[in-house]
Design a protein around this motif. Structure first.
Motif, mmCIF file in Angstrom:
data_model
loop_
_atom_site.group_PDB
_atom_site.id
_atom_site.type_symbol
_atom_site.label_atom_id
_atom_site.label_comp_id
_atom_site.label_asym_id
_atom_site.label_seq_id
_atom_site.Cartn_x
_atom_site.Cartn_y
_atom_site.Cartn_z
ATOM 1 N N UNK A 170 33.604 13.927 10.358
ATOM 2 C CA UNK A 170 34.198 13.322 9.165
ATOM 3 C C UNK A 170 34.246 11.805 9.350
ATOM 4 N N UNK A 171 33.966 11.031 8.304
ATOM 5 C CA UNK A 171 33.761 11.420 6.900
ATOM 6 C C UNK A 171 32.333 11.851 6.564
ATOM 7 N N UNK A 172 31.365 11.528 7.423
ATOM 8 C CA UNK A 172 29.979 11.956 7.195
ATOM 9 C C UNK A 172 29.440 12.552 8.478
ATOM 10 N N UNK A 173 28.949 13.792 8.448
ATOM 11 C CA UNK A 173 28.471 14.437 9.677
ATOM 12 C C UNK A 173 27.313 13.673 10.312
ATOM 13 N N UNK A 174 27.367 13.570 11.633
ATOM 14 C CA UNK A 174 26.299 12.914 12.388
ATOM 15 C C UNK A 174 26.312 13.451 13.808
ATOM 16 N N UNK A 175 25.140 13.557 14.409
ATOM 17 C CA UNK A 175 25.031 14.048 15.775
ATOM 18 C C UNK A 175 23.986 13.223 16.515
ATOM 19 N N UNK A 176 24.335 12.736 17.708
ATOM 20 C CA UNK A 176 23.386 11.997 18.538
ATOM 21 C C UNK A 176 23.457 12.528 19.968
ATOM 22 N N UNK A 177 22.388 12.330 20.713
ATOM 23 C CA UNK A 177 22.448 12.521 22.155
ATOM 24 C C UNK A 177 22.838 11.185 22.763
ATOM 25 N N UNK A 178 23.853 11.166 23.607
ATOM 26 C CA UNK A 178 24.324 9.907 24.153
ATOM 27 C C UNK A 178 23.183 9.178 24.854
ATOM 28 N N UNK A 179 23.088 7.898 24.558
ATOM 29 C CA UNK A 179 22.006 7.088 25.079
ATOM 30 C C UNK A 179 20.827 6.973 24.142
ATOM 31 N N UNK A 180 20.794 7.846 23.101
ATOM 32 C CA UNK A 180 19.668 7.845 22.156
ATOM 33 C C UNK A 180 20.040 7.310 20.780
ATOM 34 N N UNK A 181 21.246 6.812 20.617
ATOM 35 C CA UNK A 181 21.664 6.317 19.307
ATOM 36 C C UNK A 181 23.147 6.019 19.294
ATOM 37 N N UNK A 182 23.656 5.655 18.122
ATOM 38 C CA UNK A 182 25.067 5.341 17.961
ATOM 39 C C UNK A 182 25.639 6.110 16.780
ATOM 40 N N UNK A 183 26.882 6.495 16.897
ATOM 41 C CA UNK A 183 27.584 7.114 15.784
ATOM 42 C C UNK A 183 28.041 6.022 14.815
ATOM 43 N N UNK A 184 27.875 6.266 13.531
ATOM 44 C CA UNK A 184 28.293 5.303 12.509
ATOM 45 C C UNK A 184 29.810 5.303 12.409
ATOM 46 N N UNK A 185 30.423 4.196 12.775
ATOM 47 C CA UNK A 185 31.868 4.106 12.786
ATOM 48 C C UNK A 185 32.433 3.369 11.597
ATOM 49 N N UNK A 186 33.736 3.213 11.562
ATOM 50 C CA UNK A 186 34.389 2.502 10.457
ATOM 51 C C UNK A 186 34.093 1.010 10.496
ATOM 52 N N UNK A 187 34.057 0.400 9.320
ATOM 53 C CA UNK A 187 33.887 -1.051 9.250
ATOM 54 C C UNK A 187 35.207 -1.720 8.873
ATOM 55 N N UNK A 188 36.290 -1.113 9.312
ATOM 56 C CA UNK A 188 37.629 -1.659 9.119
ATOM 57 C C UNK A 188 38.430 -1.398 10.392
ATOM 58 N N UNK A 189 39.533 -2.094 10.543
ATOM 59 C CA UNK A 189 40.306 -2.005 11.775
ATOM 60 C C UNK A 189 40.995 -0.665 11.956
ATOM 61 N N UNK A 190 40.826 -0.055 13.129
ATOM 62 C CA UNK A 190 41.417 1.250 13.408
ATOM 63 C C UNK A 190 41.986 1.302 14.815
ATOM 64 N N UNK A 191 42.789 2.319 15.056
ATOM 65 C CA UNK A 191 43.143 2.747 16.392
ATOM 66 C C UNK A 191 42.363 4.024 16.686
ATOM 67 N N UNK A 192 42.147 4.310 17.959
ATOM 68 C CA UNK A 192 41.388 5.495 18.362
ATOM 69 C C UNK A 192 42.278 6.411 19.179
ATOM 70 N N UNK A 193 42.391 7.656 18.750
ATOM 71 C CA UNK A 193 43.138 8.667 19.488
ATOM 72 C C UNK A 193 42.145 9.554 20.224
ATOM 73 N N UNK A 194 42.397 9.786 21.509
ATOM 74 C CA UNK A 194 41.471 10.537 22.357
ATOM 75 C C UNK A 194 42.212 11.701 23.002
ATOM 76 N N UNK A 195 41.626 12.889 22.940
ATOM 77 C CA UNK A 195 42.204 14.088 23.557
ATOM 78 C C UNK A 195 41.143 14.730 24.449
ATOM 79 N N UNK A 196 41.422 14.819 25.734
ATOM 80 C CA UNK A 196 40.425 15.272 26.698
ATOM 81 C C UNK A 196 40.494 16.775 26.921
#
Length: 292
Positions: A160-186
């Motif tokens: 969300x908001x738009x599905x995307x899948x990459x193999x790490x090292x082969x591209x970048x995920x399209x992120x927000x173009x506004x200021x955010x915080x990032x929550x991470x759960x391992x």
């Protein structure tokens, strides 16, 4: 008292960002609570708060979702909103906290309920996975499935908001173009890709850690994963975003709303009644939103 925000799992209730944000009520599953007890709990919530906005993931077991609708039907109450969220578990938790923040603002209850659809567009929810062979929430090509069998493969997935899948090292995920915080759960995956690569690429302003929701491994198809969600943390920005959208009145139940669907009766507005907020309402790099 503010409008009650309710959830279907305790791990969807994140710690508040401030001292004013209220907690959320828990609507337990049929396996954990009898119908009579659930009806009594909902009655108390309605008596104390006037209205209840229940948010639950689209992946909720059918029996639990049926219980929610049964409660509303038995009580014959039009003061209960049932909002199904098509977000990963951590994304649901983030949106729930934003709704808790909004519940103390001076918006009508109908505006608060319909704001969930608007705010979901600003939650960038995904995960880092070691395998996509069992992932069915995001489209996966046969080529990517084949790569998933290679030793050491890892995949960045945005749901969300738009599905995307990459193999790490082969591209970048399209992120927000506004200021955010990032929550991470391992989960059970050891990697610093989310914090060392994704967070700088998305230019997040802060990184926070959280416990992994219990349903996350099932949602993503593997326990070897790290879930993340980028979000708007500031209540003043959320308030400005919601207040900038033109308010309408539901032609079915008469409640005030924003966007194109009532949060309480789910009745849609006709296409001619769709509205957008004024351009530039969110400043400092935060985008405007076309519709909700």
């Amino acid at each position: 008292m503010p409008t009650a925000i309710a959830v279907t799992s305790a791990d969807l209730v994140l710690p508040p960002n401030d001292h004013q944000t209220p907690t959320a009520a828990l609507l337990q599953s049929p396996h954990s609570q009898s119908l009579d007890a659930a009806l009594a709990d909902m009655t108390v919530l309605l008596e104390q708060h006037g209205y209840v906005i229940a948010l639950y993931p689209a992946s909720l077991p059918v029996a639990h979702e049926r219980r929610l609708h049964t409660i509303r039907a038995v009580l014959e109450s039009d003061r209960i909103a049932l909002l199904k969220l098509d977000l990963p578990p951590l994304g649901v938790a983030v949106l729930v906290r934003q709704m808790r923040q909004l519940s103390i603002c001076d918006f009508s209850v109908g505006v608060i309920a319909s704001a969930a659809r608007l705010l979901s567009h600003y939650v960038y929810a995904g995960a880092l996975l070691n395998s996509v062979t069992r992932l069915d929430r995001v489209p996966v090509s046969l080529k990517t499935h084949a790569k998933s069998w290679l030793p050491g493969s890892q995949f960045g997935v945005l749901a969300n908001p738009r599905p995307q899948l990459i193999r790490t090292g082969d591209g970048e995920l399209a992120g927000p173009d506004f200021g955010t915080h990032l929550l991470v759960a391992k989960g059970q995956l050891q990697s610093d890709w989310v914090t060392a690569t994704l967070a700088p690429a998305w230019r997040v302003q802060d990184v926070q850690e959280s416990l992994l929701p219990a349903d996350s491994p099932r949602w993503w198809g593997t326990a070897r994963m790290i879930e993340f969600a980028a979000f708007l943390p500031d209540i003043s920005v959320l308030y400005q975003l919601v207040s900038s959208v033109r308010r309408e009145v539901c032609s079915w139940c008469g409640i005030q709303l924003i966007g194109d669907r009532c949060g309480f009766c789910s009745a849609p507005l006709s296409p001619a009644e769709h509205r957008t907020h004024a351009p530039g309402v969110l400043n400092q790099g935060t985008p405007t939103h076309q519709g909700s």
